[in-house]
Enzyme design. Structure first.
Site, short mmCIF file in Angstrom:
data_model
loop_
_atom_site.label_atom_id
_atom_site.label_comp_id
_atom_site.label_asym_id
_atom_site.label_seq_id
_atom_site.Cartn_x
_atom_site.Cartn_y
_atom_site.Cartn_z
CB CYS A 284 -0.97 -0.01 1.17
SG CYS A 284 -0.19 0.01 2.81
CG HIS A 332 -4.60 0.06 3.72
ND1 HIS A 332 -3.77 -0.68 2.89
CD2 HIS A 332 -5.61 0.51 2.94
CE1 HIS A 332 -4.29 -0.70 1.67
NE2 HIS A 332 -5.41 0.02 1.68
CG ASN A 344 -6.67 0.29 -1.81
OD1 ASN A 344 -6.65 -0.44 -0.84
ND2 ASN A 344 -7.63 0.18 -2.74
#
Length: 368
Positions: A284, A332, A344
């Site tokens: 991420c 994240h 993402n």
């Protein structure tokens, strides 16, 4: 509208309704099921993302622990060598001590008393006493020094053994935690795969139901238009006017993204790779770092550090291109694209994609 035409319209409507009685389409129910599946999947993916973060930390601890074990075991080996050297030194000092005593007793004397009694005069006696005193003090110093060194080495040996035992126990604990988390993550990944299959099933059903609904609406419109044309034709015949015609066009809208989002969208479909920082595979924060770097913005490597960059943005004030974070500290990160969605790299087993912000959303950051 005359009675005959009214009966014709009623017959058309009845015919249309009968034509769809045997096939029941419920797109609203399909969408609700898809939404439910997506919510469940997003929650699971959020858990998987947190597990990835925990696994990353444990693997880092394991790496540090292994380095410490290696250093400690090297120190234990060096200490063993020092113990052997100390024992050799003690043996050498004992040999020297024995030689000195043999020299002192070479005339058959059995101890320091014999040496003293063997003196020839007072001067010889004083000389012998000084020699004995010097030898005794030297022997005591040597023995005390050897005992001190031996005690220190033994203490270090115990300390190293204790440290090694602690590190080995920590290694076992970390490996057990890693095994447990990996198993839990595997279980969650299986559930995500099942939900993906359900979503595809419901999506296929939705497509079928929407096609049925569209067909039903199209036929209804055709019937109404035919009736309107028939009425217009009769009215035109009655008034000597040509029937009017109309056309319906359905517009479409397109989403125009910024250059940053346009660049980021080039990587849709790239697989998630833990620790990945290139188009061959991203995690991420590796993805966000790579995209922003293309525009000359240097972001930190991990999400925990990226969440300290730029200006804090609430959910209501998010704009496309803002960084969006999940968890505190962040586990994240993604890039906001608008309408409650982000682009993402979600988690292991998935590919880079757009999806809604999940319930774990914390806040955004605008990088100026």
């Amino acid at each position: 509208m005359n009675k005959k035409f009214g009966l014709t319209i009623i017959a058309l409507v009845v015919t249309i309704n009968i034509g769809f009685t045997n096939v029941y389409a419920d797109p609203a129910s399909d969408r609700a099921k898809i939404q439910q599946v997506q919510t469940q999947r997003n929650d699971l993916e959020n858990k998987i993302g947190m597990m990835d973060h925990q696994i990353e930390k444990i693997m880092s601890k394991i790496s540090i622990n292994e380095d410490s074990i290696t250093k400690t075991q090297k120190n234990i080996k060096r200490n063993q060598i020092n113990i052997a050297k100390a024992e050799d030194n003690i043996k050498e000092e004992q040999i020297l001590f024995d030689k000195r005593m043999r020299v002192m007793y070479m005339n058959g004397s059995s101890g320091y008393i014999d040496v003293v009694l063997g003196s020839t005069d007072v001067a010889d006696l004083i000389s012998r006493l000084e020699d004995i005193k010097t030898i005794v003090k030297f022997d005591q110093d040597v023995i005390n020094d050897l005992k001190t060194k031996q005690a220190a080495i033994n203490l270090k040996k115990v300390a190293l053994a204790t440290e090694n035992t602690t590190l080995l126990s920590l290694r076992d604990d970390n490996k057990k935690k890693l095994t447990t988390l990996t198993k839990q993550k595997s279980d969650q990944t299986v559930l995500v795969a099942q939900l993906n299959a359900e979503e595809k099933q419901y999506a296929a059903q939705l497509k079928t139901d929407e096609a049925l609904e569209a067909s039903k609406v199209a036929k209804a419109r055709q019937a109404v238009l035919a009736a309107e044309r028939a009425t217009a034709a009769r009215n035109a015949a009655a008034t000597n006017q040509s029937p009017a015609t109309s056309s319906v066009t359905q517009g479409s809208s397109t989403f125009s993204s910024s250059s940053l989002l346009a660049y980021a969208s080039n990587f849709l479909g790239v697989p998630y790779v833990w620790g990945g920082t290139s188009p061959s595979g991203f995690d991420c924060s590796g993805f966000t770092q790579y995209v922003f770097a293309h525009f000359g913005v240097d972001l930190p490597r991990v999400s925990e550090d990226q969440q300290n960059v730029g200006t804090l943005i609430s959910r209501d004030n998010l704009q496309p291109g803002d960084l969006v974070f999940f968890g505190t500290p962040a586990h994240h990160v993604g890039i906001y694209v608008g309408d409650g969605n982000m682009i993402n790299a979600p988690h292991t087993g998935a590919v880079l994609r757009t999806q809604p912000l999940n319930s774990d959303f914390t806040y955004g950051r605008r990088v100026n």
